[in-house]
Design a protein around this motif. Structure first.
Motif, PDB file in Angstrom:
ATOM      1  N   THR A 245      28.844 -47.756 -32.447  1.00 30.78           N
ATOM      2  CA  THR A 245      27.482 -47.395 -32.777  1.00 30.78           C
ATOM      3  C   THR A 245      26.867 -46.631 -31.618  1.00 30.78           C
ATOM      4  O   THR A 245      27.204 -46.853 -30.457  1.00 30.78           O
ATOM      5  CB  THR A 245      26.636 -48.639 -33.067  1.00 30.78           C
ATOM      6  OG1 THR A 245      26.660 -49.506 -31.912  1.00 30.78           O
ATOM      7  CG2 THR A 245      27.184 -49.399 -34.272  1.00 30.78           C
TER       8      THR A 245
ATOM      9  N   PRO B 280      23.327 -45.904 -29.730  1.00 34.15           N
ATOM     10  CA  PRO B 280      21.944 -46.364 -29.649  1.00 34.15           C
ATOM     11  C   PRO B 280      20.974 -45.236 -30.017  1.00 34.15           C
ATOM     12  O   PRO B 280      21.242 -44.055 -29.792  1.00 34.15           O
ATOM     13  CB  PRO B 280      21.791 -46.754 -28.166  1.00 34.15           C
ATOM     14  CG  PRO B 280      23.184 -46.967 -27.671  1.00 34.15           C
ATOM     15  CD  PRO B 280      24.039 -46.019 -28.448  1.00 34.15           C
ATOM     16  N   LEU B 281      19.841 -45.615 -30.600  1.00 31.47           N
ATOM     17  CA  LEU B 281      18.813 -44.638 -30.922  1.00 31.47           C
ATOM     18  C   LEU B 281      18.293 -44.015 -29.631  1.00 31.47           C
ATOM     19  O   LEU B 281      18.181 -44.682 -28.601  1.00 31.47           O
ATOM     20  CB  LEU B 281      17.672 -45.308 -31.685  1.00 31.47           C
ATOM     21  CG  LEU B 281      18.019 -45.868 -33.074  1.00 31.47           C
ATOM     22  CD1 LEU B 281      16.799 -46.556 -33.674  1.00 31.47           C
ATOM     23  CD2 LEU B 281      18.496 -44.756 -33.983  1.00 31.47           C
ATOM     24  N   ALA B 282      17.984 -42.743 -29.679  1.00 32.39           N
ATOM     25  CA  ALA B 282      17.522 -42.031 -28.497  1.00 32.39           C
ATOM     26  C   ALA B 282      16.335 -41.145 -28.855  1.00 32.39           C
ATOM     27  O   ALA B 282      16.270 -40.608 -29.971  1.00 32.39           O
ATOM     28  CB  ALA B 282      18.652 -41.177 -27.913  1.00 32.39           C
TER      29      ALA B 282
ATOM     30  N   GLU C  40      18.291 -36.775 -27.186  1.00 34.66           N
ATOM     31  CA  GLU C  40      19.235 -36.207 -28.147  1.00 34.66           C
ATOM     32  C   GLU C  40      19.551 -34.754 -27.809  1.00 34.66           C
ATOM     33  O   GLU C  40      20.699 -34.320 -27.927  1.00 34.66           O
ATOM     34  CB  GLU C  40      18.674 -36.320 -29.561  1.00 34.66           C
ATOM     35  CG  GLU C  40      18.619 -37.749 -30.083  1.00 34.66           C
ATOM     36  CD  GLU C  40      18.125 -37.810 -31.517  1.00 34.66           C
ATOM     37  OE1 GLU C  40      17.654 -36.766 -32.024  1.00 34.66           O
ATOM     38  OE2 GLU C  40      18.213 -38.888 -32.132  1.00 34.66           O
TER      39      GLU C  40
ATOM     40  N   ALA D 204      20.779 -48.774 -24.034  1.00 32.32           N
ATOM     41  CA  ALA D 204      19.900 -47.756 -24.608  1.00 32.32           C
ATOM     42  C   ALA D 204      19.914 -46.508 -23.743  1.00 32.32           C
ATOM     43  O   ALA D 204      19.979 -46.584 -22.511  1.00 32.32           O
ATOM     44  CB  ALA D 204      18.470 -48.292 -24.735  1.00 32.32           C
TER      45      ALA D 204
END
Length: 229
Positions: free
Chosen positions: A74, A76-78, A83, A161
Motif C-alpha cells: 500500500t 500512504p496518502l500524500a 505526489e 506517511a
C-alpha cells in the motif's frame, strides 16, 4: 501367480518409481537457499537497505509462472505537493516505485534503530550519510563512555506517511514520518536497569529523510536527516 497379478505388480512398481522420482526432485528443489530481501548482491555494501529498488519485470513474471501471489503493498496518502515530488522522482529514475520505497523504508527504519541501540557503528556507516552517521557515532561513543547500554525493542511500526519528496540538481530526497511503539530500557555496566521498562511501550514519532542521486547506478538510499515529529 496368474498373468493378471504379474501385470498389476509391474504397474504398481512403475508408479512407485515415478512417484519417488517426482518427490526426490521436489525435495532437492525445496532445499535450495532463498535469498533474503536484505541479502547482499555481488558488489553491494553489506547490510545496505534496498529502500527503493523496484522489482524486475522478469522477476514478477517468474512469480506468476510459479503460481505465487504478489505481496500486497500500500502507498500512504500524500498531499498533492508530495505526489508531484514523487512523480518527479519517478520521471528521473524509472526504477522508482513509491510502494516499494515505503516497504523498504520500514525495513531500513528498523535496521538503523537496532544498529544504533546496539552501538553497531559499522552497520550505521552503510545506512547513513556522513552527517547522520557522525551524529549517531558520537551518541554511541558518549553512551559507552558513560558505561551505559540500550536494551530497546521496536514493538511495531504503526504508520508511515509521506511528508515531502522531490528532486533537486539530480538528487532525490523523500521525507517520511514514522509512528511506532518502542520499549526503551537503559542499563548500566553491571546490566542493571537505570531507566525505562520493557513492559511499557511508548509512542515515538520520527521524521526521517532519505536521499540518493538519480543518476547513480547504486539503487540504495541513505538516511540524510533525522528529526522528531
Amino acid at each position: 501367480m496368474t498373468p493378471e497379478i504379474v501385470i498389476l505388480a509391474m504397474i504398481a512398481a512403475f508408479l512407485g518409481l515415478r512417484l519417488y522420482s517426482v518427490l526426490g526432485r521436489r525435495a532437492e528443489h525445496e532445499e535450495e537457499p532463498i535469498q533474503g530481501r536484505f541479502d547482499g548482491r555481488p558488489g553491494q555494501k553489506p547490510g545496505a537497505p534496498r529502500v527503493a529498488a523496484q522489482p524486475r519485470p522478469d522477476q514478477r513474471s517468474d512469480d506468476r509462472a510459479r503460481g505465487e501471489q504478489p505481496r500486497q503493498r500500500t502507498i500512504p496518502l500524500a498531499p498533492p505537493a508530495v505526489e508531484r515530488g514523487l512523480a518527479e522522482i519517478a520521471q528521473a529514475d524509472r526504477r522508482f516505485d513509491p510502494a516499494t520505497f515505503v516497504e523498504g523504508a520500514r525495513g531500513a527504519y528498523r535496521m538503523i534503530l537496532e544498529a544504533f541501540w546496539k552501538g553497531d557503528k559499522a552497520e550505521l556507516r552503510h545506512l547513513c550519510d556522513n552527517d547522520v552517521y557522525a551524529s549517531f557515532a558520537s551518541a554511541v561513543d558518549a553512551r559507552l563512555e558513560a558505561g551505559e547500554m540500550l536494551d530497546n525493542r521496536l514493538i511495531r511500526i504503526e504508520e508511515v506517511a509521506f511528508v515531502a519528496a522531490g528532486v533537486e540538481n539530480g538528487h532525490a530526497r523523500i521525507t517520511l514520518r514514522f509512528r511506532s511503539d518502542i520499549a526503551a530500557v537503559t542499563r548500566n555496566a553491571e546490566g542493571l536497569v537505570v531507566a525505562g521498562s520493557l513492559d511499557d511501550a511508548i509512542e515515538a514519532i520520527d521524521v526521517w529523510t532519505f536521499g540518493r542521486s538519480v543518476n547513480s547506478a547504486d539503487p540504495d538510499w541513505l538516511l540524510e536527516e533525522t528529526d522528531e515529529g
